[in-house]
Scaffold this motif. Structure first.
Motif, PDB file in Angstrom:
ATOM      1  N   SER A 122       0.825  -1.217   0.000  1.00 17.56           N
ATOM      2  CA  SER A 122       0.000   0.000   0.000  1.00 17.56           C
ATOM      3  C   SER A 122       0.855   1.262   0.000  1.00 17.56           C
ATOM      4  N   THR A 123       0.285   2.316  -0.589  1.00 19.30           N
ATOM      5  CA  THR A 123       0.963   3.615  -0.633  1.00 19.30           C
ATOM      6  C   THR A 123       0.056   4.699  -0.077  1.00 19.30           C
ATOM      7  N   ASP A 124       0.661   5.848   0.172  1.00 19.07           N
ATOM      8  CA  ASP A 124      -0.134   7.023   0.507  1.00 19.07           C
ATOM      9  C   ASP A 124      -0.537   7.720  -0.794  1.00 19.07           C
ATOM     10  N   HIS A 125      -1.129   8.929  -0.694  1.00 19.29           N
ATOM     11  CA  HIS A 125      -1.622   9.616  -1.883  1.00 19.29           C
ATOM     12  C   HIS A 125      -0.500  10.104  -2.797  1.00 19.29           C
ATOM     13  N   GLN A 126       0.747  10.076  -2.305  1.00 18.19           N
ATOM     14  CA  GLN A 126       1.884  10.498  -3.116  1.00 18.19           C
ATOM     15  C   GLN A 126       2.630   9.317  -3.729  1.00 18.19           C
ATOM     16  N   GLY A 127       2.139   8.119  -3.486  1.00 16.80           N
ATOM     17  CA  GLY A 127       2.789   6.942  -4.048  1.00 16.80           C
ATOM     18  C   GLY A 127       3.922   6.390  -3.212  1.00 16.80           C
ATOM     19  N   ALA A 143      -2.951   2.486  -3.884  1.00 15.70           N
ATOM     20  CA  ALA A 143      -3.412   3.470  -2.901  1.00 15.70           C
ATOM     21  C   ALA A 143      -4.106   2.816  -1.716  1.00 15.70           C
ATOM     22  N   SER A 144      -3.931   3.413  -0.572  1.00 15.82           N
ATOM     23  CA  SER A 144      -4.635   2.993   0.644  1.00 15.82           C
ATOM     24  C   SER A 144      -5.207   4.228   1.312  1.00 15.82           C
ATOM     25  N   VAL A 146      -8.379   4.988   1.788  1.00 18.32           N
ATOM     26  CA  VAL A 146      -9.427   5.458   0.879  1.00 18.32           C
ATOM     27  C   VAL A 146     -10.774   5.421   1.606  1.00 18.32           C
ATOM     28  N   SER A 166      -5.788  -1.627  -0.233  1.00 15.68           N
ATOM     29  CA  SER A 166      -5.050  -1.688  -1.490  1.00 15.68           C
ATOM     30  C   SER A 166      -5.345  -2.978  -2.246  1.00 15.68           C
ATOM     31  N   VAL A 214       4.351   0.837  -8.279  1.00 13.97           N
ATOM     32  CA  VAL A 214       3.005   1.283  -7.937  1.00 13.97           C
ATOM     33  C   VAL A 214       2.087   1.042  -9.138  1.00 13.97           C
TER      34      VAL A 214
END
Length: 227
Positions: A122-127, A143-144, A146, A166, A214
């Motif tokens: 999983s990533t944040d909104h910036q990858g 993305a996570s 969410v 994710s 990603v």
């Protein structure tokens, strides 16, 4: 609870409960709302329960299996059956089995350590990797943190976080891919997502760094459109 959040992320159809159209603002639709849901509840991850659940999924003709929970250990009969589902089920096309990587940068074990499964971090909104692990068996990060359609009284949405969200996001995307290109095998889809992923570099506290990928949905679709 996790199952409800997965359902809200993939299958939500607001028009079923509200007199709205799909372009109304303020309402979230699932990633693959018209796909068929086969919901299997697993209260205890015993080998017999796992084999029964996977067998039922196969009998119902599942194209994709989403596993948003962690399993620290996999017995040989379960792994053998998962290999069969991935490579031989569905007349050789296989079932795409998508599992959540371990959170908190721990070593991936159990299902998340199996190379034949599609392992999602999983990533944040910036990858950037967010509270998630990466390793040799990991295929893609997505993305996570969410919002998923809530099934709680009086609430419209609720947070769905970490690798559980994710994995569900990737499962919904893969369901769409399988409906569009049903001739693709599970192994081909797993390789496609990994090869088209956007390469990233992340440093770790010890001073070293590692690379990860990603999900790049646009590149996946472009690749399939050209082939």
């Amino acid at each position: 609870e996790t199952g409800n959040k997965v359902a809200g992320l993939i299958w939500a159809q607001p028009d079923k409960v509200q007199n709205i159209n799909k372009f109304s603002l303020g309402y979230a639709w699932g990633i693959a709302p018209y796909s068929e849901l086969i919901a299997l509840k697993l209260q205890r991850p015993w080998t017999s329960n796992l084999l029964l659940a996977f067998s039922l999924a196969e009998q119902q003709g599942a194209d994709v299996i989403n596993i948003s929970w962690l399993l620290p250990w996999v017995a040989a009969p379960v792994r053998d059956y998962l290999q069969y589902l991935t490579y031989e089920a569905r007349q050789g096309k296989g079932v795409v089995i998508i599992v959540a990587a371990d959170p908190k940068f721990r070593t991936n074990v159990g299902l998340a350590a199996l190379h034949e499964l599609l392992v999602v971090s999983s990533t944040d909104h910036q990858g950037t990797l967010a509270d998630a692990s990466w390793g040799p068996a990991a295929d893609i990060a997505a993305a996570s943190y969410v919002l998923t359609v809530s099934q709680l009284p009086g609430r419209r949405y609720e947070m769905f976080a970490k690798t559980s969200s994710s994995a569900a996001l990737v499962s919904g995307f893969v369901a769409l891919l399988r409906s569009w290109r049903p001739e693709l095998t599970a192994a081909e889809i797993q390789l496609l997502l990994s090869e088209t992923g956007t390469a990233k570099i992340q440093k770790i506290p010890q001073g070293s760094e590692f690379s990860y990928k990603v999900l790049n949905a646009q590149k996946v679709l472009a690749e399939l459109s050209n082939n």
